[in-house]
Design an enzyme around this catalytic site. Structure first.
Site, PDB file in Angstrom:
ATOM      1  N   CYS A 131       7.351   8.994  -0.982  1.00  0.00           N
ATOM      2  CA  CYS A 131       6.543  10.031  -1.645  1.00  0.00           C
ATOM      3  C   CYS A 131       7.414  11.113  -2.285  1.00  0.00           C
ATOM      4  O   CYS A 131       7.195  11.534  -3.419  1.00  0.00           O
ATOM      5  CB  CYS A 131       5.578  10.654  -0.649  1.00  0.00           C
TER       6      CYS A 131
ATOM      7  N   HIS B 207       3.763  17.970  -0.856  1.00  0.00           N
ATOM      8  CA  HIS B 207       5.210  18.223  -0.771  1.00  0.00           C
ATOM      9  C   HIS B 207       5.634  19.108  -1.939  1.00  0.00           C
ATOM     10  O   HIS B 207       5.104  18.976  -3.051  1.00  0.00           O
ATOM     11  CB  HIS B 207       5.985  16.914  -0.916  1.00  0.00           C
TER      12      HIS B 207
HETATM   13  C1  2RA Z   1       7.568  11.899   5.177  1.00  0.00           C
HETATM   14  N1  2RA Z   1       8.306  10.906   3.100  1.00  0.00           N
HETATM   15  O1  2RA Z   1       7.205  12.846   4.469  1.00  0.00           O
HETATM   16  C2  2RA Z   1       8.132  10.661   4.521  1.00  0.00           C
HETATM   17  C3  2RA Z   1       7.269   9.459   4.782  1.00  0.00           C
HETATM   18  N2  2RA Z   1       5.962   9.605   4.241  1.00  0.00           N
HETATM   19  O2  2RA Z   1       7.487  11.876   6.410  1.00  0.00           O
END
Ligand code: 2RA
Length: 332
Positions: free
Chosen positions: A128, A241
């Protein structure tokens, strides 16, 4: 007409979002098969107003399936890959199991759609954090030739699945009520804290999550010499994120040029007006298909015009996983 689609891992945070996204984007589904572990078999989910029973995933599950979207962990993807390919279905895998295999294209449709042609039955969804970064960075690279990325990430609890989100919510309440907490989904307490540790540490001091940003970016941009150093941090945010990106290019690039490129790029929305306190934030990126990109500025730590600092926020469950997988299916 339409396609017979299977979702493997139908009860996980990403699986649930895959079903929603197939419906919301009106993917041409003739028949939808929902697969999960024996523990989850028997539960139901709704799709286009229909109630669908979730079945236990077996080797036989993929007969007659055209596209199998997987988000059930790397071990399950490895275990069922032969059955999927034998059934003549195409596996679109959200796990990290096959991402770096030479015969498996790693694809973000806005970044490297042409790579999908090489598939031999399996196409991998990138991590991601990498997908969210490249949606904004790839168009800048195409215009000015990317040489180096230094990144710091601010990653949501959803990266650890539904259990990660639940833990953040429960733990925050426990802390506010002065109750004892018992971290499980993360190495330490996440509420009112941050954890500079995602996935496992390598002997060079970087975590696997940080090395994914390097290796997956090199593969998708076809830049084997791209330099990437990344620090991946878990923060107490639910689903989106964010990433602070310092970028070095082969050629000069101005803020205005960068804004123009981002304005025109697919899958990313320019949110960059500091005077109006307008910049990407996870609260705004959550549940959005587009990655938000802003805080675009010349890197003043250089004595040339080849450096840029930018900030992006993107929904980890959508562009980070479920949406990208469905977009790969659309591309197929
Ligand atoms: C996380 N990118 O954010 C890793 C797996 N989704 O934990």
């Amino acid at each position: 007409n339409g396609f017979n689609v299977a979702v493997a891992g139908a009860t996980g945070a990403v699986g649930v979002e895959m079903i929603k996204t197939l419906e919301k984007r009106n993917f041409p589904v003739k028949n939808l098969k929902l697969l999960a572990s024996a523990r989850s078999a028997g539960k139901t989910a709704t799709f286009k107003g229909e109630t669908i029973k979730i079945e236990e995933m077996t080797e036989e599950s993929f007969k007659g399936v055209d596209i199998a979207l997987f988000s059930a962990g790397g071990d399950i993807s490895k275990q069922f890959r032969p059955a999927v390919v034998r059934a003549g279905a195409v596996m679109i895998d959200n796990s990290s199991a096959f991402r770096m295999d030479d015969d498996v294209p790693l694809v973000v449709p806005e970044v490297n759609p042409e790579d999908i042609k090489q598939h031999k039955g399996v196409i991998a969804n990138p991590n991601c954090t990498t997908a969210i970064m490249l949606v904004a960075v790839a168009p800048l690279h195409r215009a000015k030739g990317l040489r180096r990325i230094v990144a710091a990430t601010y990653q949501a609890a959803s990266g650890a699945g539904a259990k990660g989100m639940d833990e953040l919510l429960v733990q925050t309440r426990q802390l506010l009520d002065g109750q004892p907490i018992a971290p499980k989904a993360f190495a330490h307490r996440l509420a009112f804290n941050l954890i500079p540790h995602i996935d496992v540490f390598n002997e060079n001091g970087y975590t696997k999550e940080e090395l994914k940003m390097l290796n997956e970016s090199r593969k998708m941009l076809h830049l084997p010499n791209l330099l990437v150093s990344c620090t991946c941090v878990r923060i107490p945010v639910l689903r989106a994120h964010s990433e602070a990106l310092n970028l070095e290019f082969e050629n000069d690039i101005s803020v205005e040029e960068a804004r123009e490129i981002i304005r025109k790029a697919p899958g990313v929305q320019l949110v960059d007006d500091p005077a109006a306190k307008s910049y990407p934030m996870p609260a705004d990126a959550t549940e959005k298909y587009d990655v938000l990109c802003g805080r675009i500025r010349q890197d003043i730590s250089r004595n040339d015009k080849r450096g840029l600092d930018i900030f992006v926020s993107g929904d980890q469950v959508l562009k980070g996983a479920a949406l990208n997988a469905v977009q790969i299916a659309e591309l197929l």
